[in-house]
Scaffold this motif. Sequence first.
Motif, PDB file in Angstrom:
ATOM      1  N   LEU A   1       0.827  -1.200   0.000  1.00  0.00           N
ATOM      2  CA  LEU A   1       0.000   0.000   0.000  1.00  0.00           C
ATOM      3  C   LEU A   1       0.866   1.257   0.000  1.00  0.00           C
ATOM      4  N   LEU A   2       1.976   1.246   0.739  1.00  0.00           N
ATOM      5  CA  LEU A   2       2.892   2.386   0.748  1.00  0.00           C
ATOM      6  C   LEU A   2       3.397   2.676  -0.662  1.00  0.00           C
ATOM      7  N   PHE A   3       3.866   1.647  -1.362  1.00  0.00           N
ATOM      8  CA  PHE A   3       4.390   1.850  -2.716  1.00  0.00           C
ATOM      9  C   PHE A   3       3.284   2.278  -3.675  1.00  0.00           C
ATOM     10  N   ALA A   4       2.118   1.672  -3.534  1.00  0.00           N
ATOM     11  CA  ALA A   4       1.015   2.017  -4.439  1.00  0.00           C
ATOM     12  C   ALA A   4       0.547   3.451  -4.205  1.00  0.00           C
ATOM     13  N   ARG A   5       0.482   3.879  -2.945  1.00  0.00           N
ATOM     14  CA  ARG A   5       0.114   5.272  -2.652  1.00  0.00           C
ATOM     15  C   ARG A   5       1.132   6.234  -3.260  1.00  0.00           C
ATOM     16  N   ALA A   6       2.416   5.949  -3.056  1.00  0.00           N
ATOM     17  CA  ALA A   6       3.463   6.824  -3.589  1.00  0.00           C
ATOM     18  C   ALA A   6       3.351   6.922  -5.107  1.00  0.00           C
ATOM     19  N   ALA A   7       3.116   5.783  -5.761  1.00  0.00           N
ATOM     20  CA  ALA A   7       2.980   5.782  -7.213  1.00  0.00           C
ATOM     21  C   ALA A   7       1.792   6.625  -7.657  1.00  0.00           C
ATOM     22  N   HIS A   8       0.669   6.484  -6.963  1.00  0.00           N
ATOM     23  CA  HIS A   8      -0.541   7.220  -7.336  1.00  0.00           C
ATOM     24  C   HIS A   8      -0.374   8.713  -7.084  1.00  0.00           C
ATOM     25  N   TRP A   9       0.310   9.079  -6.010  1.00  0.00           N
ATOM     26  CA  TRP A   9       0.572  10.498  -5.761  1.00  0.00           C
ATOM     27  C   TRP A   9       1.423  11.107  -6.875  1.00  0.00           C
ATOM     28  N   LEU A  10       2.289  10.294  -7.469  1.00  0.00           N
ATOM     29  CA  LEU A  10       3.143  10.796  -8.548  1.00  0.00           C
ATOM     30  C   LEU A  10       2.414  10.869  -9.884  1.00  0.00           C
ATOM     31  N   ASN A  11       1.514   9.919 -10.134  1.00  0.00           N
ATOM     32  CA  ASN A  11       0.840   9.897 -11.442  1.00  0.00           C
ATOM     33  C   ASN A  11      -0.515   9.219 -11.309  1.00  0.00           C
ATOM     34  N   ASP A  12      -1.534  10.007 -11.001  1.00  0.00           N
ATOM     35  CA  ASP A  12      -2.864   9.426 -10.796  1.00  0.00           C
ATOM     36  C   ASP A  12      -3.605   9.182 -12.104  1.00  0.00           C
ATOM     37  N   ARG A  13      -2.961   9.473 -13.249  1.00  0.00           N
ATOM     38  CA  ARG A  13      -3.591   9.204 -14.549  1.00  0.00           C
ATOM     39  C   ARG A  13      -3.109   7.903 -15.173  1.00  0.00           C
ATOM     40  N   ASP A  14      -2.241   7.205 -14.484  1.00  0.00           N
ATOM     41  CA  ASP A  14      -1.707   5.940 -14.983  1.00  0.00           C
ATOM     42  C   ASP A  14      -2.670   4.820 -14.578  1.00  0.00           C
ATOM     43  N   TRP A  15      -3.258   4.140 -15.564  1.00  0.00           N
ATOM     44  CA  TRP A  15      -4.241   3.103 -15.268  1.00  0.00           C
ATOM     45  C   TRP A  15      -3.626   1.954 -14.473  1.00  0.00           C
ATOM     46  N   ALA A  16      -2.400   1.574 -14.801  1.00  0.00           N
ATOM     47  CA  ALA A  16      -1.763   0.471 -14.087  1.00  0.00           C
ATOM     48  C   ALA A  16      -1.510   0.840 -12.632  1.00  0.00           C
ATOM     49  N   VAL A  17      -1.093   2.064 -12.398  1.00  0.00           N
ATOM     50  CA  VAL A  17      -0.873   2.538 -11.028  1.00  0.00           C
ATOM     51  C   VAL A  17      -2.203   2.534 -10.267  1.00  0.00           C
ATOM     52  N   ARG A  18      -3.240   3.017 -10.900  1.00  0.00           N
ATOM     53  CA  ARG A  18      -4.563   3.035 -10.260  1.00  0.00           C
ATOM     54  C   ARG A  18      -5.014   1.611  -9.930  1.00  0.00           C
ATOM     55  N   ALA A  19      -4.831   0.702 -10.884  1.00  0.00           N
ATOM     56  CA  ALA A  19      -5.242  -0.686 -10.652  1.00  0.00           C
ATOM     57  C   ALA A  19      -4.472  -1.298  -9.485  1.00  0.00           C
ATOM     58  N   THR A  20      -3.181  -0.979  -9.388  1.00  0.00           N
ATOM     59  CA  THR A  20      -2.369  -1.510  -8.295  1.00  0.00           C
ATOM     60  C   THR A  20      -2.832  -0.966  -6.956  1.00  0.00           C
ATOM     61  N   LEU A  21      -3.153   0.332  -6.897  1.00  0.00           N
ATOM     62  CA  LEU A  21      -3.630   0.912  -5.645  1.00  0.00           C
ATOM     63  C   LEU A  21      -4.981   0.325  -5.258  1.00  0.00           C
ATOM     64  N   ILE A  22      -5.828   0.075  -6.219  1.00  0.00           N
ATOM     65  CA  ILE A  22      -7.130  -0.539  -5.936  1.00  0.00           C
ATOM     66  C   ILE A  22      -6.940  -1.885  -5.242  1.00  0.00           C
ATOM     67  N   GLU A  23      -6.038  -2.704  -5.787  1.00  0.00           N
ATOM     68  CA  GLU A  23      -5.799  -4.021  -5.197  1.00  0.00           C
ATOM     69  C   GLU A  23      -5.158  -3.888  -3.818  1.00  0.00           C
ATOM     70  N   ALA A  24      -4.255  -2.923  -3.644  1.00  0.00           N
ATOM     71  CA  ALA A  24      -3.610  -2.728  -2.344  1.00  0.00           C
ATOM     72  C   ALA A  24      -4.637  -2.305  -1.293  1.00  0.00           C
ATOM     73  N   LEU A  25      -5.557  -1.426  -1.672  1.00  0.00           N
ATOM     74  CA  LEU A  25      -6.599  -0.993  -0.743  1.00  0.00           C
ATOM     75  C   LEU A  25      -7.530  -2.148  -0.389  1.00  0.00           C
ATOM     76  N   ASP A  26      -7.922  -2.914  -1.384  1.00  0.00           N
ATOM     77  CA  ASP A  26      -8.803  -4.052  -1.139  1.00  0.00           C
ATOM     78  C   ASP A  26      -8.125  -5.043  -0.198  1.00  0.00           C
ATOM     79  N   ARG A  27      -6.848  -5.288  -0.417  1.00  0.00           N
ATOM     80  CA  ARG A  27      -6.086  -6.213   0.427  1.00  0.00           C
ATOM     81  C   ARG A  27      -5.982  -5.678   1.854  1.00  0.00           C
ATOM     82  N   ASN A  28      -5.986  -4.362   2.007  1.00  0.00           N
ATOM     83  CA  ASN A  28      -5.861  -3.745   3.330  1.00  0.00           C
ATOM     84  C   ASN A  28      -7.208  -3.520   4.002  1.00  0.00           C
TER      85      ASN A  28
END
Length: 545
Positions: free
Chosen positions: A269-296
């Motif tokens: 979740l830490l890495f996914a949040r950092a990635a999304h803060w850097l580029n929230d228009r990247d679909w792959a980054v968004r998908a990764t954060l979605i899975e990290a949040l669901d897992r958490n």
Amino acid sequence: MALGALAAALPAEAADDNGAALNALVRARLAEEGGEPAAALSALTAVSSVAPDLPGLRGRMLEQAIEAGDLDAARAAALRLWTGGDRRFDAQLVLIVDAMRRSDWKAARDYMAGRSDKAGADTIGRLILPTVNAWIDVGAREKLPERHLIAVNNRLRPEPSLSLQVALVQLATQRTAEATTLTDGIMLTDRTSQLVGLRVAATLERAGQRDAVERLRGRIALASGQREDPMLLLPDQPVSTPRAGTALWLGLLADGLARAPGGGSKVPLLFARAAHWLNDRDWAVRATLIEALDRNGQQAEAMALLDIGGTELPPVLAMRRAELMADAGDLPGAAKLAEAAATQSDARSLLVRLADIMRRSNDPKATGRAYERLEAALGDGEGDQALRGTLLIARAELLLQADEWDAARRLMEKAVALRPDDASVLNFAGYSALERRKDVKQSLARIEMAWVKEPQNASIADSLGWAYFLTGRTDDAVKLLETAQRGEPGNAVIVEHLGDAYWQAGRKFQARYNWRAAALLAEAEMAMRLEAKLRDGLTPANTAP
């Protein structure tokens, strides 16, 4: 630090303030345990207004800010920790992200070097140092920014994902010819390299290198074996800025860490949040954060990331949203969205997911259509044939629920002909006929064959034990049903079957004990049948089906 220790560390001179702070600490702990990071952060912020130097407080605020996605609060807590000498990795990463968002390359470089004494022994740090340093140098317009990646990449056995990162850096610095030459020589050997390869292909395409793009995409398809990985189904997006490049890499790390056996949810979740803060228009980054949040356990936040007003979701993410809706209980809405997603893509994996959502929706007709649609998309390969057999059984189960035995039997016979050595197919076909007292001899033979193939399978042991019960082999039935119950002690069907077999064997006390246990687990129809058994004993009218 424990709540009691934190309370003891509160300043002694202000009793009223201490009481408010202690109440806020309690609220924070309850919010943390309840999976409400925003509420926990709010309570911890109230504590900090009274006792800003409370030991452990800033660390907890940072962790909750990251979970809540509050970059401002995360930055403030991280900066306080960093300047106070607590140079923990999550604080470092938040500060690097903040500096890159502000294009402050000097600050980003300073933060990268701030834990140099620790990073040599820090596996996570080593994963990000070369790539992030390279992208910082791109932003700072340093010469040969890819040198950081080249320095750590084994020349004899180079990591393809790192080599592809070099190509992205070269493309970002307008050295297209070098990137094309390098890319043509890279062998794609793992999933990460395939995912980075897609981004290199998109970036090359934007640079007008269509021949190189075709060559690279052909190798990606070959390496992936045409597998429909959800990440590979996302739209191609070029990567040409330091923020986008760093976000891509952090997102891939988050995805990989989440897949590691026994891994927790906090670091991904830490890495996914950092990635999304850097580029929230990247679909792959968004998908990764979605899975990290669901897992958490943050399903509502995961869903919110898929609620993008005015922007159409890629089909694979629309299907993911449908799954989250189904998990939240909105089965009609999930089914409607899933059907729409599946019409926008010919990916077979989306049809598999559509069929699963339709099965959960309790709409037999819609489920049957989804199964038929998936079956029509199958080929003749071994994997497709195995799936076809499973689908035939699934369709037969729907027909059995509608009491259409003849139609169901035809599908089961097709499945057995297609998968004659598949224990689950044999068991389903045999037991379905047996519980309707159809073709008892053939049904028994099929279940025995299934049990020989999978003797540890509790469901198959139950089927065979029940077959023996129905054919008068009571002692054999008891032995197998006892084995089945040990394998699945919470399965009400198995517990009831064993109770019936005990009664038939004259062990009436044990029979009643089992029936009472089954009644604790039973649903309506079974519960009524068990009530009758406990009252009247076993009769032909109340024997399990």
